[in-house]
Design a protein around this motif. Structure first.
Motif, PDB file in Angstrom:
ATOM      1  N   TYR A 191       2.431  11.596   9.412  1.00 34.27           N
ATOM      2  CA  TYR A 191       1.290  10.892   9.996  1.00 34.27           C
ATOM      3  C   TYR A 191       0.756  11.640  11.202  1.00 34.27           C
ATOM      4  N   ARG A 192       1.672  12.184  12.008  1.00 38.14           N
ATOM      5  CA  ARG A 192       1.204  12.955  13.162  1.00 38.14           C
ATOM      6  C   ARG A 192       0.400  14.168  12.693  1.00 38.14           C
ATOM      7  N   MET A 235       0.842  -1.192   0.000  1.00 36.79           N
ATOM      8  CA  MET A 235       0.000   0.000   0.000  1.00 36.79           C
ATOM      9  C   MET A 235       0.878   1.242   0.000  1.00 36.79           C
ATOM     10  N   ILE A 281      -0.986   0.806  10.171  1.00 39.96           N
ATOM     11  CA  ILE A 281      -1.616   0.108   9.039  1.00 39.96           C
ATOM     12  C   ILE A 281      -0.640   0.056   7.863  1.00 39.96           C
ATOM     13  N   GLN A 282      -0.036   1.203   7.587  1.00 34.20           N
ATOM     14  CA  GLN A 282       0.946   1.301   6.504  1.00 34.20           C
ATOM     15  C   GLN A 282       2.054   0.258   6.688  1.00 34.20           C
ATOM     16  N   GLN A 283       2.558   0.138   7.915  1.00 33.50           N
ATOM     17  CA  GLN A 283       3.652  -0.790   8.206  1.00 33.50           C
ATOM     18  C   GLN A 283       3.198  -2.250   8.048  1.00 33.50           C
ATOM     19  N   LEU A 324      -8.986  -0.065   1.647  1.00 32.37           N
ATOM     20  CA  LEU A 324      -8.895  -1.336   2.380  1.00 32.37           C
ATOM     21  C   LEU A 324     -10.285  -1.786   2.822  1.00 32.37           C
ATOM     22  N   LEU A 364      -0.818   7.965   0.371  1.00 33.16           N
ATOM     23  CA  LEU A 364      -1.627   8.845  -0.471  1.00 33.16           C
ATOM     24  C   LEU A 364      -0.736   9.942  -1.039  1.00 33.16           C
ATOM     25  N   CYS A 367      -9.619  10.893   7.842  1.00 29.45           N
ATOM     26  CA  CYS A 367      -9.556   9.548   8.397  1.00 29.45           C
ATOM     27  C   CYS A 367     -10.791   8.789   7.936  1.00 29.45           C
ATOM     28  N   PRO A 393      -2.896   5.296  11.920  1.00 31.92           N
ATOM     29  CA  PRO A 393      -2.808   4.914  10.507  1.00 31.92           C
ATOM     30  C   PRO A 393      -1.413   4.465  10.076  1.00 31.92           C
ATOM     31  N   GLN A 394      -0.367   4.998  10.700  1.00 34.98           N
ATOM     32  CA  GLN A 394       0.974   4.590  10.283  1.00 34.98           C
ATOM     33  C   GLN A 394       1.205   3.101  10.542  1.00 34.98           C
ATOM     34  N   PRO A 411       6.560  14.790  16.278  1.00 34.42           N
ATOM     35  CA  PRO A 411       7.197  13.744  17.077  1.00 34.42           C
ATOM     36  C   PRO A 411       8.708  13.728  16.875  1.00 34.42           C
ATOM     37  N   MET A 443      -6.557   5.561  17.311  1.00 34.09           N
ATOM     38  CA  MET A 443      -6.148   6.973  17.301  1.00 34.09           C
ATOM     39  C   MET A 443      -5.507   7.404  18.620  1.00 34.09           C
ATOM     40  N   ARG A 456      -5.610  16.393  15.907  1.00 35.20           N
ATOM     41  CA  ARG A 456      -6.978  16.891  16.051  1.00 35.20           C
ATOM     42  C   ARG A 456      -7.026  18.371  16.376  1.00 35.20           C
ATOM     43  N   ASN A 516      -8.193   4.821   9.070  1.00 34.53           N
ATOM     44  CA  ASN A 516      -7.019   4.933   8.205  1.00 34.53           C
ATOM     45  C   ASN A 516      -7.084   6.236   7.406  1.00 34.53           C
ATOM     46  N   LEU A 517      -5.922   6.740   7.001  1.00 39.99           N
ATOM     47  CA  LEU A 517      -5.933   7.935   6.162  1.00 39.99           C
ATOM     48  C   LEU A 517      -6.480   7.580   4.783  1.00 39.99           C
ATOM     49  N   THR A 518      -7.312   8.458   4.267  1.00 36.54           N
ATOM     50  CA  THR A 518      -7.856   8.234   2.935  1.00 36.54           C
ATOM     51  C   THR A 518      -8.224   9.571   2.308  1.00 36.54           C
ATOM     52  N   ARG A 530       6.890   9.771   9.911  1.00 36.80           N
ATOM     53  CA  ARG A 530       6.297   9.824  11.244  1.00 36.80           C
ATOM     54  C   ARG A 530       5.672  11.200  11.491  1.00 36.80           C
ATOM     55  N   MET A 531       6.388  12.238  11.101  1.00 34.00           N
ATOM     56  CA  MET A 531       5.863  13.598  11.271  1.00 34.00           C
ATOM     57  C   MET A 531       4.595  13.792  10.450  1.00 34.00           C
ATOM     58  N   MET A 556       0.060  12.934   1.114  1.00 31.37           N
ATOM     59  CA  MET A 556       0.994  12.548   2.181  1.00 31.37           C
ATOM     60  C   MET A 556       2.411  12.503   1.622  1.00 31.37           C
ATOM     61  N   GLU A 565       0.681  -3.380   6.311  1.00 30.25           N
ATOM     62  CA  GLU A 565       0.396  -3.667   4.905  1.00 30.25           C
ATOM     63  C   GLU A 565       1.681  -3.906   4.125  1.00 30.25           C
ATOM     64  N   ALA A 604      -1.206  14.537   9.888  1.00 22.59           N
ATOM     65  CA  ALA A 604      -2.469  14.148   9.248  1.00 22.59           C
ATOM     66  C   ALA A 604      -3.517  13.717  10.261  1.00 22.59           C
ATOM     67  N   THR A 605      -3.080  13.213  11.406  1.00 29.64           N
ATOM     68  CA  THR A 605      -4.044  12.709  12.386  1.00 29.64           C
ATOM     69  C   THR A 605      -4.235  13.670  13.555  1.00 29.64           C
TER      70      THR A 605
END
Lengths: 202, 202
Positions: A30-31, A1, B93-95, B73, A4, B56, B90-91, B18, B110, A36, B62-64, A27-28, A7, B97, A33-34
């Protein structure tokens, strides 16, 4: 996979930052993107604001507001205009100012000689530095670069250029850092501390 | 000398990423501010694009793309809908997959239980997970979290919640990582590898 596309774009740009590899950038991203609390938007806004309001000082290359060019250091009449401290980039100015022991002016080369990493000093900066010295106000140029091979090459190159102009050229002392000791110093640091030994003053 | 206000804003936001401390954030901000290839603008644009196009997944977290919700998925009819792999974010999931050994669906919590860092699992995610299990399609829940104290607490908490619903709950094996050996394994890893020992199969 695969990630995106949006991303991937963010990851590619974060990976251009110093000390950020591909994995850290992922990692950054994903942080971001998620998150809040709107980190993506906040950071985008801050970057846009930075880009539209901050420039490099036309006199020294230090970061300054577009509305304050030349920068506050260059414009400060109390600074000693006979001393010019030549540094790699604006962050070095920040660090040296924090140390608080220098009252002259600065000049950023905006890079150092680093052929292995495909980096170089912009030729326009070298020309600008030499022009500045030719104006005659500067008596001493202090080369303040890091302690690594690229910085040594840069210092050596600038020294060659500057000595033809008859200005005094000095550079920062290399030696044992404050709060450390011989037991912790690497051989190169020790050799330089020995080479640069000074007469004992009480 | 304090940093310029627009620099401080960028530094504060980068420091929320992070693995980025105050000093790293400063270094990044200076690089961004002095970049000659428009990094500030490029990164700002990429972040804005990310924020406006990526969401999400409403089914699994997951990110979409906004235009693809539920995600590819969740929408894939070939995936085994009786297995649900519960992950932190979501990261993960990436790993997983990328490892390519799992053909079921996913569910992102989350977050994980981490009171020391003021983090928590969003209560809405716990409710959503339990509702999903109550639908009856899922036979096995695989808890796939990291190997640290917070993840153990999270796994334990989720196990308590899930076992009341009569679904089979498993978790990833802990042990010696591929390509490594006993000489390099820390005591906790070794203890877990010993505890989770498996009968020898040829």
């Amino acid at each position: 996979m695969k990630s995106l596309e949006p991303m991937q774009q963010v990851i590619a740009r974060l990976a251009r930052l110093p000390g950020v590899g591909r994995r850290s950038a992922e990692r950054m991203a994903y942080r971001i993107a998620t998150d809040r609390k709107g980190l993506a938007r906040d950071l985008a806004q801050a970057l846009t604001e930075l880009e539209s309001t901050v420039v490099c000082c036309s006199a020294c290359g230090n970061l300054t507001l577009k509305t304050e060019d030349p920068c506050t250091l260059c414009a400060d009449a109390r600074r000693d205009r006979s001393q010019l401290c030549v540094v790699e980039d604006p962050q070095s100015i920040q660090q040296l100012e924090a140390a608080g022991s220098y009252r002259g002016l600065y000049f950023c080369m905006m890079g150092k000689l680093s052929p292995m990493q495909g980096q170089d000093i912009p030729p326009a900066q070298v020309t600008a530095l030499l022009d500045r010295i030719r104006e005659g106000e500067v008596r001493e140029v202090i080369l303040a670069f890091d302690s690594d091979v690229e910085s040594d090459a840069t210092t050596s190159f600038l020294h060659q250029q500057l000595e033809q102009l008859g200005v005094q050229v000095t550079r920062l002392a290399f030696g044992i850092p404050a709060g450390s000791g011989i037991a912790y110093a690497d051989p190169v640091t020790l050799a330089r501390a020995m080479h640069g030994r000074q007469s004992y003053e009480t």
